[in-house]
Design a protein around this motif. Structure first.
Motif, short mmCIF file in Angstrom:
data_model
loop_
_atom_site.label_atom_id
_atom_site.label_comp_id
_atom_site.label_asym_id
_atom_site.label_seq_id
_atom_site.Cartn_x
_atom_site.Cartn_y
_atom_site.Cartn_z
N ALA A 295 0.78 -1.27 -0.02
CA ALA A 295 0.11 -0.15 0.01
C ALA A 295 0.65 1.23 -0.01
O ALA A 295 1.83 1.40 0.79
CB ALA A 295 -0.98 0.03 1.08
N LYS A 296 0.53 2.34 -0.63
CA LYS A 296 1.24 3.58 -0.93
C LYS A 296 1.17 4.00 0.63
O LYS A 296 2.41 4.79 0.76
CB LYS A 296 0.32 4.50 -1.71
N ARG A 297 0.15 3.97 1.38
CA ARG A 297 0.40 4.52 2.87
C ARG A 297 1.54 3.84 3.58
O ARG A 297 2.19 4.60 4.45
CB ARG A 297 -0.89 4.43 3.37
N THR A 298 1.72 2.46 3.28
CA THR A 298 2.94 1.88 3.97
C THR A 298 4.18 2.45 3.37
O THR A 298 4.90 2.71 4.45
CB THR A 298 2.65 0.39 3.77
N ILE A 299 4.32 2.49 2.26
CA ILE A 299 5.49 3.27 1.56
C ILE A 299 5.93 4.49 2.31
O ILE A 299 6.96 4.85 2.90
CB ILE A 299 5.48 3.12 0.42
N ALA A 300 4.78 5.45 2.15
CA ALA A 300 4.91 6.57 2.72
C ALA A 300 5.57 6.87 4.21
O ALA A 300 6.36 7.31 4.62
CB ALA A 300 3.89 7.58 2.53
N SER A 301 4.84 6.08 4.99
CA SER A 301 4.97 5.82 6.37
C SER A 301 6.47 5.35 6.70
O SER A 301 7.27 5.87 7.47
CB SER A 301 4.16 4.78 7.06
N PHE A 302 6.79 4.40 5.90
CA PHE A 302 8.18 3.96 6.17
C PHE A 302 9.36 4.76 5.51
O PHE A 302 10.39 4.95 6.32
CB PHE A 302 8.36 2.55 4.96
N GLU A 303 8.94 5.54 4.62
CA GLU A 303 10.00 6.58 4.01
C GLU A 303 10.09 7.54 4.83
O GLU A 303 11.33 8.17 4.98
CB GLU A 303 9.68 7.03 2.57
N LYS A 304 9.05 7.92 5.74
CA LYS A 304 9.30 9.02 6.62
C LYS A 304 9.56 8.59 7.88
O LYS A 304 9.87 9.42 8.82
CB LYS A 304 7.78 9.66 6.91
N GLU A 305 9.98 7.51 7.94
CA GLU A 305 10.42 6.70 9.32
C GLU A 305 9.22 6.79 10.34
O GLU A 305 9.76 6.69 11.57
CB GLU A 305 11.67 7.37 9.63
N ARG B 15 7.14 4.19 10.82
CA ARG B 15 6.72 2.79 11.21
C ARG B 15 7.89 1.95 10.37
O ARG B 15 8.30 2.40 9.43
CB ARG B 15 5.41 2.37 10.87
N GLN B 16 7.86 1.01 10.84
CA GLN B 16 9.00 -0.23 10.48
C GLN B 16 8.05 -1.33 9.89
O GLN B 16 7.35 -1.86 10.75
CB GLN B 16 9.89 -0.69 11.51
N PRO B 17 8.08 -1.47 8.54
CA PRO B 17 7.03 -2.53 8.12
C PRO B 17 7.59 -3.96 8.30
O PRO B 17 8.86 -4.05 8.89
CB PRO B 17 6.77 -2.34 6.69
N TYR B 18 6.66 -5.05 8.23
CA TYR B 18 7.35 -6.41 8.32
C TYR B 18 8.42 -6.63 7.21
O TYR B 18 8.30 -5.91 6.30
CB TYR B 18 6.12 -7.42 7.78
N GLU B 19 9.20 -7.69 7.62
CA GLU B 19 10.36 -7.88 6.72
C GLU B 19 9.93 -8.37 5.26
O GLU B 19 10.38 -7.79 4.34
CB GLU B 19 11.27 -9.01 7.25
#
Length: 82
Positions: free
Chosen positions: A27-37, A39-43
């Motif tokens: 999901a784009k939302r997950t990518i955005a959150s990851f790139e902004k640091e 949240r840390q997504p699952y491996e």
């Protein structure tokens, strides 16, 4: 892959978050959150993002004293190779 590597990899290949979301199934939302640091997504999520970026020519450089990074994969038609 770190958040900054993800941002840099997308920049190298001019890939939007939307396009990375389509290519990776993340999901784009997950990518955005990851790139902004935020949240840390699952491996497995990181692996899907990395695979999608590698499929378009990005190489990930491990921490080796000079810092982790990204680069474009070499092209076989470069000078000196036939």
């Amino acid at each position: 892959m770190t958040p900054s590597q993800c941002r840099a990899a997308r920049a190298l290949v001019a890939m939007s978050q939307d396009r990375l979301a389509e290519a990776s199934g993340v999901a784009k939302r997950t990518i955005a959150s990851f790139e902004k640091e935020d949240r840390q997504p699952y491996e497995r999520t990181i692996s899907a993002l990395r695979e999608a970026l590698e499929n378009v020519g990005v190489e990930f450089i491990a921490e080796n004293g000079g810092g982790a990074g990204v680069r474009l994969r070499g092209v076989s038609n470069e000078k000196g190779s036939q």
